[in-house]
Design a protein around this motif. Structure first.
Motif, mmCIF file in Angstrom:
data_model
loop_
_atom_site.group_PDB
_atom_site.id
_atom_site.type_symbol
_atom_site.label_atom_id
_atom_site.label_comp_id
_atom_site.label_asym_id
_atom_site.label_seq_id
_atom_site.Cartn_x
_atom_site.Cartn_y
_atom_site.Cartn_z
ATOM 1 N N TRP A 1 0.715 -1.279 0.216
ATOM 2 C CA TRP A 1 0.147 -0.059 0.036
ATOM 3 C C TRP A 1 0.875 1.303 -0.142
ATOM 4 N N ARG B 1 2.336 2.220 -3.135
ATOM 5 C CA ARG B 1 1.727 2.658 -4.175
ATOM 6 C C ARG B 1 1.359 4.126 -4.191
ATOM 7 N N ARG B 2 0.983 4.724 -2.456
ATOM 8 C CA ARG B 2 0.542 5.580 -2.217
ATOM 9 C C ARG B 2 1.912 6.679 -2.461
ATOM 10 N N ALA C 1 2.530 7.381 -6.001
ATOM 11 C CA ALA C 1 1.478 8.502 -6.388
ATOM 12 C C ALA C 1 1.653 9.740 -5.920
ATOM 13 N N ARG D 1 -0.281 11.923 -7.753
ATOM 14 C CA ARG D 1 -1.625 11.475 -7.732
ATOM 15 C C ARG D 1 -2.058 10.972 -6.501
ATOM 16 N N TYR D 2 -3.229 10.257 -6.365
ATOM 17 C CA TYR D 2 -3.511 9.969 -5.186
ATOM 18 C C TYR D 2 -3.153 8.414 -4.692
ATOM 19 N N GLY D 3 -3.138 7.474 -5.635
ATOM 20 C CA GLY D 3 -2.885 6.204 -5.248
ATOM 21 C C GLY D 3 -4.280 5.734 -4.701
ATOM 22 N N ASN E 1 -7.041 5.004 -2.712
ATOM 23 C CA ASN E 1 -7.649 6.138 -1.562
ATOM 24 C C ASN E 1 -9.178 5.639 -1.384
ATOM 25 N N ARG F 1 -2.437 17.599 -6.581
ATOM 26 C CA ARG F 1 -2.800 16.353 -7.237
ATOM 27 C C ARG F 1 -3.565 16.604 -8.767
#
Lengths: 319, 171, 960
Positions: A27, A30-31, A34, A39-41, A43, B19
């Protein structure tokens, strides 16, 4: 506390802690990736997407445990186990805190080097047993890469050993009470960290997996739980390298104000973060560049570091 | 070596950036009108089906997901007797729209067509036909074509002379 | 070999009288053209094939010439790519496109349009003309051809085909300058039997297939396979196309030995029976209550097997079924219990034709050989109606004379307009002797009308005139002898004489008479050929199997050793009088395999749906003994299977063989060729199923076949696997080798840049010549070598009219006489109303106006028919329509009576409209003809049919 009970608690604590960390790293990676890619990944599942780990686990457990008909079945099953076990065993000698340690071997460092060499077997066997060209090519690359980088990985640590005067990791940590070895041994730190990247087959040294050329390298034919074991093995190996770097160069659990275990974990996860930052930043090396870097740059540098360290120690002893 | 560190630092700086992800189901972007989404069949300015069942969209389709059968009404106007798009095969390449000589088949910005069963992705003419003209306003194929259909006699199309009388001797 | 330089590259070219366009196309160059057609030759009307001609290698200027009007010469230097020539061609197309409507999306020609191809080839892409377009009103040209005159580019091909090639008269060009119109003088069906070829001849969409118009399909969407026409005995090659489980159209498939480029309208538009609502689609078993629910194939086979295991079955074959089906039936019931599905009389005639082919010295002519003949004698056969494409071939035969005249004036053989001008009205010798006027009379040097026996006598007389050793005809009137002498002289003057006769002529003496003429000509040193027409597509092939006809079957049934009748692809009510058919179908068990619901299937206990030519592969033998393979076009979705597959299952189920005797077509063909030596070449007719090109099958679908992932998904979202074809090297798929297959397997004509049927040029060794590869089909019969057989000597006595009676002859009609095509909507629309044709003079004397309803009784059958008067039909003879649907079958020729009915039919319903099988034949004692027999004036005895050469305006006299 009963020392036996304490020991049992430590063993299981470390084991399940590592599984938890490995799972959570899927996790976290990826977070973080991101984060660095704007990005957010994951969530959506649970708070901050934390339960993504659970979702992934449900998915991976419920997948068909497929063994290709052309594979060498026993070896195919064995290979991911070898990686997992070898990596986990290395943690036996890691001193997390003054009183949290599974085994205080006086040759702890050698044990780690031996175990990390064993994990080459896992990769080599996985590639061979898959009976597929991508997997075989991937595992051949892995073997070449890991054997090459182990050479100076060990050499880079010899400076630390020489300074601490012991192979025992607890002794090494204790020897850094004045100054972290990372300062005098900054070359050794750099070389060890780079070699650690290569040992864990992380970007920029992920040639054995090289998605763009080899599909997924040595674990092309793996799926379901066995695939998960490879991945867990990789994340635990990242944690291991980070933990050892902390132990050997960054003063282990030593630090002011906070409890020792917290210091250890803090330093370790910062390094894990660095692993991920490197992945987010650097492109993959070419294979010849990889070997050239190992044999032509790192090896002489490690030898030089050892000679200089030895000379300085001898000089300080006033010989 | 320095550049590597610089890159690492540069990437690390992204930690504080905004973001770019749009949190899709909660927030939706406005898609441009030429977005290649759900395919529709439009109508001409008179409200009749634009599709003349020439089968060019079907042949342009690289996955062969358009099937139709041409038919003709009693006044000579061509129309598709059935027109079926299998969206479970469609790759939204837009070739059908490019091939269409009558601006009948058009791709729309709508892309929310998820289904739990593939069979639900088979769209028949009723599902495809919309009430309006879509992106291209004002075009009516039969105003340009020489074919005689109900409500349009020979020679009544744009840039046409009335039918000639071959028995006439006038020059 | 001569050398032609194209773009300064030398190319070897066969020497000969050819034009540059044909040579360029043969060499593989893409040179645009419109008005030229390999069968219609050059007129130089469209100016599209312009190329640069250079004097010699130092000439850089060159001059523009029209390739189609330039004879090829040794050392010629031309350039196709020359910028000036290319610009000229682009300009010509731009002019042609000035008035061309914006119709392509709604034009049926789109996608296979020669104009589209040529426009792309010349590079004209943008319209500069911004003024108004001329438009035309269309005409209704009947059920076959759609007319869209706006699209015309004035190439004149339609006119040249329709008038010059096919002899049509009701179509012409009107108007002037840029406003010419191709059409009829008024709306109405095109009369010519070959009008369908306009669809292929027209380079654009002026003439399109009207039968496909309700549901137009593009060429790229059709699954096509090579096929053979089943609507007459000539075996023309066709391309059949399918889409969505329906046969959509038939195109001509080029076969230089058979039909060449063209097809007749019956062959082209008769296909619709395949899609008929009357099709049988599931096996049916008759239950105890007489109801016949559809059942699965296993249940049907089990039921039939149970019946046949009793062992008392006879099989009735079919002249329209494939060789394979007939053979499989023969294997099921045993050779001695197999009967042909035709009356004994017809079988004898076909067997006689076979005997003439095998024992005689005159070979049977193929269609192209017939077209190459230069003197023709037609004896007793109404060729246009019984074998239409033969009529087209004969029309070409008489055009050798003007071509010869033109050659003497050093006009090139391909310069068609100049030939027409040079030849004027000249026509080769063509003598037509038939009972009534025919559609070929306009090309006849002389015609003769008489009853069949008199025609045969004339034939014998001609033979005698050619060779005095042949039997003489007693009591020959002198004017007839003179006619015979003239015909004999005409034939003898020809280099390649042809004698045409057939089974449609209704007299057994006609074939021997024709044979005598041909043999006499051969004896006189002329390479004469015989052309014998047979009634149906496999009449000759099935007759090669042993066995008697229907009367023999009936006799076997009456002997009592038979309890089961298996009928293969046959409607017995079209072959026998109703009573006899009913008797045959009253056997304890009747099993019928057929395509369509007929009176016969209505009487059957078990009906098995049999595949048509489009749904199965098989072999047919045409009138010249040429075995040709037709290939399955599509896999029907219902219970329809090839007859021989049903029969193979039955053979196993009935315990006749332990395992399936044949699992695929090749095994069946092997068994067939092993069983009878005449079929030994049968497997060589077309490549076997394991034939592969580059290891791949040949795709039936073009590479652009569309909708394959959407065609069936409304029923099941999972797309089916393409069906496997175990019988042929063709695949029901778009996957496979897209190149040029061997001629027998050519499934479509396409070449890069050539989407229209004109792509055929790329499949020929040389334009207009044979196809690349082995010629398709095999001739099973060869003329006997060596000594001529003895002449037939049984000259029939002269026809004697009977008082109060008429000799009824069958009048064949191209539309309606054939069973399957008459089910097709378009053909049915063109079918004639049933009439009884009588001599004009007789009708005048009896006071019968045209259309007057009379009562016709032949045998037990009485029917009411309107009168049709014919100026040429001899007195004492009347003609009844043959095979017209709804009409009772009559054993024609037969004597019968005509009377005026005493009471008009109740409610105005005519007996002719009744089509229910049980009502087909009316044996009505109530309507006895005696009441009005007094009205009938007896025919004066001794009355002789008249000679009509030159007496009719339609007959042209040409001095030989």
């Amino acid at each position: 506390m009963n020392p036996t009970l304490h020991q049992v608690l430590v063993v299981f604590g470390v084991l399940f802690g590592l599984f938890g960390v490995g799972a959570l790293l899927t996790w976290a990676e990826r977070r973080l990736l991101a984060l660095w890619q704007d990005r957010y990944g994951p969530n959506r599942v649970g708070p901050f997407g934390l339960l993504q780990v659970v979702a992934d686990m449900i998915k991976i457990f419920s997948k068909e445990d497929w063994i290709p008909p052309f594979a060498d079945k026993p070896v195919f099953v064995l290979a991911p186990l070898v990686i997992m076990v070898a990596t986990l065993l290395s943690f036996a000698v890691v001193p997390f805190a003054p009183n949290i340690e599974i085994a205080n071997l006086n040759i702890g460092l050698l044990f780690f080097l031996a175990m990390s060499s064993l994990s080459v077997y896992g990769v080599a066997l996985a590639g061979w047993a898959s009976n597929s060209k991508y997997a075989l090519l991937g595992s051949l690359r892995a073997v070449g890469q890991m054997l090459s980088y182990e050479v100076f990985m060990g050499l880079a640590l010899m400076g630390v050993v020489a300074q601490a005067g012991s192979f025992g990791l607890r002794d090494i940590v204790l020897a850094q009470r004045g100054l972290w070895f990372g300062v005098p041994q900054f070359i050794g730190l750099g070389i060890f960290f780079i070699a650690g990247l290569a040992e864990t087959r992380r970007i920029p040294f992920d040639l054995p997996e090289a998605e763009s050329e080899l599909v997924a390298g040595f674990h092309t034919e793996y799926s379901g739980m066995k695939f998960a074991m490879f991945f867990l093995g990789e994340y635990i190996a990242i944690t291991l390298i980070a933990a050892l770097t902390v132990t050997l160069f960054l003063g282990g659990w030593l630090g002011p104000w906070l409890p020792p275990l917290v210091w250890f974990l803090l330093k370790t996860f910062c390094l894990v973060g660095l692993f991920i930052l490197i992945r987010a930043t650097l492109p993959r090396l070419r294979y010849d560049q990889l070997l050239e870097l190992g044999w032509k740059r790192m090896l002489p540098l490690a030898l030089l570091n050892l000679i200089v360290t030895g000379a300085v120690i001898l000089w300080r002893k006033g010989v | 070596m320095f550049s590597i560190l610089q890159s690492l630092w540069g990437v690390f700086q992204h930690t504080w950036r905004r973001r770019v992800t749009v949190q899709y189901p909660d927030r939706k972007r406005t898609l441009p009108p030429r977005w290649r989404g759900r395919i529709i069949l439009s109508r001409d300015p008179d409200g009749a089906e634009r599709c003349v069942a020439c089968q060019l969209c079907a042949v342009a389709c690289p996955v062969g997901c358009i099937a139709l059968e041409a038919a003709e009404d009693e006044h000579g106007r061509r129309y598709p007797e059935f027109f079926r798009i299998n969206f479970s095969r469609c790759i939204f390449c837009g070739y059908c729209e490019e091939a269409c000589p009558t601006c009948a088949i058009q791709l729309t910005p709508d892309n929310e067509m998820g289904e739990y069963h593939r069979a639900g992705l088979v769209y028949e003419k009723n599902d495809l036909l919309i009430a309006g003209q879509g992106k291209h306003h004002g075009y009516n194929f039969y105003r340009v074509a020489g074919l005689q259909i109900g409500g349009k006699d020979k020679g009544a199309a744009e840039n046409e002379r009335p039918p000639s009388d071959v028995r006439s001797l006038m020059p | 070999m001569i050398t032609v330089y194209v773009e300064n590259q030398p190319y070897p070219v066969e020497p000969g009288d050819r034009n540059l366009l044909a040579v360029c196309l043969s060499l593989g160059f893409d040179l645009p053209y419109f008005c030229w057609h390999p069968a219609l030759h050059s007129v130089g009307a469209c100016r599209q094939c312009a190329v640069k001609l250079f004097k010699d290698e130092s000439d850089t200027q060159g001059r523009l010439i029209m390739a189609c009007m330039t004879p090829v010469k040794d050392g010629m230097r031309i350039s196709i790519a020359d910028p000036e020539a290319a610009a000229f061609r682009a300009g010509v197309v731009e002019w042609l496109m000035v008035n061309h409507p914006h119709d392509c999306p709604v034009c049926d020609e789109g996608g296979e349009c020669h104009l589209q191809d040529m426009t792309v080839m010349t590079g004209h892409v943008r319209r500069r003309y911004r003024f108004t377009k001329r438009t035309h009103r269309n005409q209704d040209l009947g059920p076959f051809i759609n007319h869209e005159m706006n699209r015309c580019i004035q190439c004149y091909r339609c006119l040249r085909f329709y008038r010059d090639y096919a002899g049509g008269r009701d179509f012409d060009v009107m108007g002037w300058h840029d406003d010419v119109y191709f059409g009829r003088h008024a709306d109405g069906a095109l009369e010519n039997e070959f009008s369908g070829n306009l669809v292929e001849v027209c380079p654009t969409g002026v003439f399109t297939d009207k039968t496909m118009k309700p549901h137009p399909v593009r060429k790229w969407n059709l699954q096509t396979a090579p096929s053979i026409c089943v609507h007459c005995g000539l075996g023309c090659n066709t391309l059949a196309g399918e889409r969505y489980g329906k046969l959509r159209r038939i195109l001509s498939r080029y076969n230089p030995n058979v039909n060449g480029y063209f097809l007749c309208d019956r062959g082209r538009f008769g296909y619709e029976f395949v899609n008929s609502p009357r099709r049988l689609r599931q096996p049916c078993l008759r239950g105890a209550d007489g109801d016949r629910p559809a059942v699965g194939p296993a249940a049907a086979v089990a039921r039939v097997a149970g019946i046949i295991r009793g062992g008392k079955a006879i099989g009735i074959g079919s002249p329209r079924g494939s060789l394979e089906g007939n053979f499989a039936l023969r294997e099921l019931v045993g050779p001695d219990r197999f009967f042909h599905g035709v009356p004994d009389r017809e079988l004898e005639l076909v067997r006689l034709a076979l005997a003439l082919a095998r024992q005689g010295t005159a070979p049977l002519a193929s269609l192209q050989e017939a077209a190459a003949c230069d003197a023709v004698f037609v004896l007793g056969e109404d060729v246009t109606n019984t074998a239409p494409m033969l009529a087209l071939a004969l029309r070409q035969a008489v055009r050798h004379k003007p071509a010869e005249l033109a050659t003497r004036q050093r006009i090139h053989a391909w310069d068609s307009l100049a030939i027409r001008d040079a030849g004027q009205q000249a026509q080769g010798p063509c003598f037509i002797a038939t009972a009534d006027q025919t559609r070929l009379d306009d090309i006849a040097t002389a015609t003769y009308r008489a009853a069949p026996d008199d025609l045969a006598r004339l034939g014998f007389a001609v033979a005698h005139a050619l060779d005095p050793s042949s039997p003489d005809v007693p009591n020959l009137p002198p004017d007839l002898a003179a006619w015979a002498q003239r015909a004999a002289d005409g034939l003898k003057a020809g280099q390649r004489p042809l004698v045409v006769a057939g089974t449609g002529g209704a007299s057994a003496a006609l074939l021997p008479a024709a044979a005598n003429i041909a043999w006499a000509l051969i004896k006189a040193g002329r390479p004469a050929q015989l052309c014998l027409t047979v009634p149906e597509c496999n009449s000759l092939g099935s007759a090669l199997l042993d066995g008697g006809g229907l009367e023999s079957a009936l006799a076997a049934l009456r002997q009592g050793d038979v309890d089961t009748v298996v009928v293969l692809e046959n409607d017995l009510y079209r072959r026998l009088p109703a009573a006899a058919a009913a008797e045959l179908l009253a056997a304890r068990h009747v099993i019928v395999l057929d395509h369509l619901a007929t009176a016969t299937t209505a009487a059957a206990e078990v009906v098995l749906p049999a595949a048509t030519f489009a749904e199965s592969s098989g072999t047919l033998v045409n009138n010249e003994g040429r075995a040709q393979r037709f290939f399955q076009v599509f896999v029907p979705e219902d219970g329809i299977r090839a007859s021989w597959r049903w029969l193979a299952d039955l053979i196993v189920a009935a315990g006749r063989a332990p395992a399936a005797p044949w699992r695929n077509l090749d095994e069946l063909l092997s068994a067939l060729s092993a069983a009878m030596p005449v079929f030994k070449d049968l497997r060589a007719v077309a490549p076997p199923a394991d034939f592969r090109m580059d290891g791949q099958k040949i795709p039936r679908q073009p590479p652009r076949y569309s909708g394959r992932t959407a065609m069936t998904v409304h029923r099941d979202i999972h797309e089916p696997q393409p069906p496997d074809d175990a019988d042929t090297p063709l695949a029901f798929s778009m996957e496979g080798q897209p190149g040029h297959p061997p001629p027998a397997l050519i499934q479509r004509y396409w070449a890069p840049g050539w989407n229209s049927a004109q792509a055929l040029n790329k499949f020929q060794q040389e334009v207009g010549g044979p196809l690349q590869g082995d010629a398709p089909g095999r001739r099973l019969l060869a003329a006997a070598a060596g000594a001529a057989p003895p002449y037939f000597a049984d000259v029939p006595p002269a026809f004697a009219a009977r008082a109060g009676e008429w000799l009824f002859l069958p009048a064949h009609h191209i539309y309606g006489a054939e069973e399957l095509s008459s089910v097709s909507a378009g053909v049915a629309q063109r079918a004639p109303r049933p009439t009884v044709t009588v001599n004009d003079g007789e009708a005048e004397r009896l006071g019968w106006a045209e259309g007057r309803e009379v009562q016709v009784s032949v045998g037990d059958t009485v029917q009411r028919l309107p009168v049709k008067r014919s100026a040429q039909l001899p007195a004492g003879v009347a003609a009844l329509p043959a095979g017209l649907s709804g009409q009772p079958w009559l054993p024609l020729p037969a004597w019968g009576k005509i009377s005026t009915p005493s009471i008009p039919p109740v409610g105005g319903a005519s007996a002719t409209l009744r089509s229910m099988p049980s009502l087909r034949s009316t044996s009505s004692p109530a309507s006895a003809p005696s009441a009005h027999s007094a009205n009938q004036a007896p025919v004066p005895p001794g009355r002789r049919p008249g000679l009509q050469a030159g007496s009719s305006p339609s007959v042209r006299e040409v001095p030989a």
